[in-house]
Design a protein around this motif. Structure first.
Motif, short mmCIF file in Angstrom:
data_model
loop_
_atom_site.label_atom_id
_atom_site.label_comp_id
_atom_site.label_asym_id
_atom_site.label_seq_id
_atom_site.Cartn_x
_atom_site.Cartn_y
_atom_site.Cartn_z
N THR A 140 0.83 -1.21 0.00
CA THR A 140 0.00 0.00 0.00
C THR A 140 0.86 1.26 0.00
O THR A 140 0.54 2.24 -0.67
CB THR A 140 -0.93 0.01 1.22
N MET A 141 1.96 1.22 0.74
CA MET A 141 2.88 2.36 0.77
C MET A 141 3.54 2.57 -0.58
O MET A 141 3.95 3.69 -0.92
CB MET A 141 3.95 2.13 1.85
N LEU A 142 3.65 1.53 -1.38
CA LEU A 142 4.17 1.65 -2.73
C LEU A 142 3.09 2.10 -3.70
O LEU A 142 3.33 2.95 -4.57
CB LEU A 142 4.77 0.31 -3.17
N TYR A 143 1.90 1.54 -3.55
CA TYR A 143 0.82 1.81 -4.50
C TYR A 143 0.26 3.23 -4.39
O TYR A 143 0.04 3.90 -5.39
CB TYR A 143 -0.30 0.78 -4.27
N SER A 144 0.02 3.69 -3.17
CA SER A 144 -0.68 4.96 -2.97
C SER A 144 0.06 6.17 -3.54
O SER A 144 -0.50 6.92 -4.34
CB SER A 144 -0.98 5.16 -1.48
N PRO A 145 1.33 6.40 -3.17
CA PRO A 145 2.00 7.60 -3.69
C PRO A 145 2.24 7.55 -5.19
O PRO A 145 2.13 8.58 -5.87
CB PRO A 145 3.34 7.62 -2.93
N THR A 146 2.54 6.38 -5.73
CA THR A 146 2.80 6.30 -7.17
C THR A 146 1.52 6.49 -7.97
O THR A 146 1.55 7.09 -9.06
CB THR A 146 3.46 4.95 -7.52
N THR A 147 0.39 6.01 -7.46
CA THR A 147 -0.89 6.22 -8.15
C THR A 147 -1.28 7.69 -8.11
O THR A 147 -1.90 8.20 -9.04
CB THR A 147 -1.99 5.35 -7.52
N LEU A 148 -0.94 8.39 -7.04
CA LEU A 148 -1.20 9.83 -6.96
C LEU A 148 -0.42 10.59 -8.03
O LEU A 148 -0.92 11.55 -8.61
CB LEU A 148 -0.85 10.36 -5.57
N TYR A 149 0.81 10.17 -8.31
CA TYR A 149 1.55 10.77 -9.41
C TYR A 149 0.82 10.57 -10.73
O TYR A 149 0.72 11.48 -11.55
CB TYR A 149 2.96 10.16 -9.50
N LEU A 150 0.30 9.37 -10.94
CA LEU A 150 -0.44 9.09 -12.17
C LEU A 150 -1.69 9.96 -12.26
O LEU A 150 -2.00 10.50 -13.33
CB LEU A 150 -0.83 7.60 -12.20
N ASP A 151 -2.39 10.12 -11.15
CA ASP A 151 -3.59 10.94 -11.11
C ASP A 151 -3.28 12.39 -11.48
O ASP A 151 -4.05 13.05 -12.18
CB ASP A 151 -4.22 10.87 -9.72
N GLU A 152 -2.14 12.89 -11.05
CA GLU A 152 -1.78 14.28 -11.32
C GLU A 152 -1.35 14.49 -12.77
O GLU A 152 -1.59 15.55 -13.35
CB GLU A 152 -0.66 14.72 -10.38
N HIS A 153 -0.72 13.52 -13.36
CA HIS A 153 -0.21 13.67 -14.72
C HIS A 153 -1.29 13.47 -15.78
O HIS A 153 -1.13 13.93 -16.91
CB HIS A 153 0.94 12.70 -14.97
N PHE A 154 -2.38 12.79 -15.42
CA PHE A 154 -3.48 12.57 -16.37
C PHE A 154 -4.73 13.25 -15.83
O PHE A 154 -5.18 12.95 -14.73
CB PHE A 154 -3.74 11.08 -16.56
N ILE A 208 9.85 2.88 -9.30
CA ILE A 208 9.82 4.18 -8.64
C ILE A 208 10.74 5.16 -9.36
O ILE A 208 10.41 6.34 -9.54
CB ILE A 208 10.24 4.05 -7.16
N ALA A 209 11.92 4.68 -9.78
CA ALA A 209 12.89 5.55 -10.45
C ALA A 209 12.36 6.07 -11.78
O ALA A 209 12.72 7.17 -12.21
CB ALA A 209 14.20 4.79 -10.67
N VAL A 210 11.49 5.31 -12.43
CA VAL A 210 10.96 5.71 -13.74
C VAL A 210 9.95 6.85 -13.62
O VAL A 210 9.87 7.72 -14.50
CB VAL A 210 10.32 4.49 -14.44
N ILE A 211 9.21 6.91 -12.53
CA ILE A 211 8.13 7.89 -12.39
C ILE A 211 8.69 9.28 -12.08
O ILE A 211 9.43 9.45 -11.11
CB ILE A 211 7.17 7.47 -11.26
N PRO A 212 8.35 10.30 -12.88
CA PRO A 212 8.77 11.67 -12.56
C PRO A 212 8.12 12.13 -11.27
O PRO A 212 6.93 11.90 -11.04
CB PRO A 212 8.25 12.49 -13.75
N THR A 213 8.89 12.76 -10.41
CA THR A 213 8.36 13.16 -9.11
C THR A 213 7.69 14.53 -9.15
O THR A 213 6.93 14.86 -8.25
CB THR A 213 9.49 13.21 -8.07
N LYS A 214 7.97 15.32 -10.16
CA LYS A 214 7.36 16.65 -10.23
C LYS A 214 5.91 16.53 -10.62
O LYS A 214 5.56 15.92 -11.63
CB LYS A 214 8.09 17.52 -11.26
N ALA A 215 5.03 17.12 -9.82
CA ALA A 215 3.60 17.02 -10.07
C ALA A 215 3.22 17.79 -11.32
O ALA A 215 3.87 18.76 -11.71
CB ALA A 215 2.81 17.58 -8.88
#
Length: 395
Positions: A140-154, A208-215
């Motif tokens: 869950t700690m892996l899924y939640s923050p990375t999915t939030l990045y996806l939500d912000e980019h789309f 994790i390294a692949v996902i851009p961290t900038k919202a």
């Protein structure tokens, strides 16, 4: 000459906007790629736990019956989904958003360590604690923050992006049964869990390294959590429907292999194939239902088709004579996997409905947090099914 001088700043601004849009698209695609990769460490065992039930007993990890061991899988999924609303809400706020990457990395480490520790288990409660609780919290700690990045980019194609990610999740659910069956047969459950712990660590860090961290600049979270959506009945309708549907969704993934083996007297490999057949159709349905849910007039139809199709498959394919005819169990796996597998992709359309209601009422809303709460409703369904599915499968 003066006209050229006046046009120059405008041209420069246009080029900057194009470059910014191109960069935003690039970041969005990388976020989608990273989240797709992370479906493996997050859902690899959660979607295929039924493969491990008999292996745990055979190799001495537990001494309970295979029906009782099903509580590990239901606990794993239940804890994951029930803890998502907390993490989605906390990490979607501006104050905590900067810790997303740290939370995700910590989650990978916890999950990897939990599966490693579980390889030394000898009692049912050991596996419930390590896999059902610790590994679930790490995932869950892996899924939640990375999915939030996806939500912000789309923003515009949110449901389609969710659908593409869930399609990757079903690819994981299709391939992992075959991989785990081969490993369990050759090296046993203890070494399979140790190999999986290493795979989880490597793929988790890479994803994790692949996902851009900038919202994404297209959307900024409000400073405070907006709870105004709790006044809208639409939110409760979606949550109740999701909990009811999810109370049955996790049972086939947990018990199909054991059912094929114990009731139909199929081989271990044939039992594993039922999980593959259950997850494979979702590769197509997740994208299809997600695409439909991005269109306002098609969104309700997508939800209805998913729920109705799943019910028909459960009633007529499972309930008819699946305990006597192997072909019906295969048909159930394919049919139910297609319709049930695409249900989560319809959530994007639900979020858009709630977003429209907020706009009409001039209210702030966090779509990422809403997605987390919908996952929490699914967790309620899993928790309800976990208490009754084990005993009923032993009857």
């Amino acid at each position: 000459m003066d006209a050229e001088i006046e046009l120059s700043p405008t041209t420069s601004q246009t080029d900057e906007k194009r470059a910014s849009a191109k960069l935003a698209r690039k970041h969005a695609y990388f976020a989608l790629l990273g989240c797709s990769i992370l479906q493996l460490p997050i859902w690899g065992i959660a979607m295929t736990f039924g493969i491990f039930q008999s292996a745990y007993i055979r190799d001495g990890l537990i001494t309970s019956s295979s029906g009782s061991s099903g509580v590990i899988g239901t606990t794993l999924n239940g804890v994951m989904y029930l803890s998502m609303p907390i993490l989605f809400t906390a990490l979607d706020r501006g104050t905590w958003a900067k810790y997303r990457r740290s939370v995700a990395i910590t989650g990978v480490l916890i999950s990897s360590l939990a599966f490693l520790l579980s390889s030394f288990s000898h009692q049912l409660w050991h596996l419930v604690l390590t896999q059902g609780v610790l590994a679930a919290l790490g995932s869950t700690m892996l899924y939640s923050p990375t999915t939030l990045y996806l939500d912000e980019h789309f923003h515009g194609g949110k449901a389609t992006a969710y659908g593409a990610t869930l399609s990757s999740k079903n690819i994981v659910g299709t391939c992992c049964p075959l991989m785990f069956t081969a490993l369990l047969d050759h090296v046993g459950s203890r070494w399979t869990l140790r190999i999986w712990a290493l795979m989880l660590l490597v793929t988790g860090i890479f994803g994790i390294a692949v996902i851009p961290t900038k919202a994404s600049l297209a959307r900024r979270s409000p400073a405070k959590v907006p709870w105004s959506f709790l006044r809208h009945k639409t939110f409760y309708v979606y949550c109740i429907a999701n909990a009811v549907f999810s109370s049955g969704y996790g049972i086939p993934q947990t018990y199909l292999p054991g059912y094929a083996r114990d009731v139909l007297h199929q081989s271990t490999f044939s039992g594993s194939i039922t999980i593959t057949l259950f997850n494979a159709p979702g590769i197509l349905s997740c994208v299809g239902f997600g695409f439909m849910s991005d269109r306002r007039k098609w969104s309700p139809i997508a939800t209805f088709l998913s729920a109705f199709g799943t019910s028909v498959c459960a009633l007529f394919l499972w309930g008819l004579a699946s305990n006597r005819i192997p072909g019906l169990l295969i048909a159930f796996s394919l049919g139910c996997g297609f319709f049930a597998g695409g249900y989560s992709s319809t959530w994007g359309g639900w979020v858009k409905d709630l977003e429209r209601e907020a706009i009409e009422a001039n209210e702030a809303i966090n779509t990422g947090m809403l997605y987390g709460l919908l996952n929490g409703a699914r967790g309620v369904g899993y928790a309800l099914s976990g208490g009754v599915s084990g005993p009923s499968m032993e009857l």
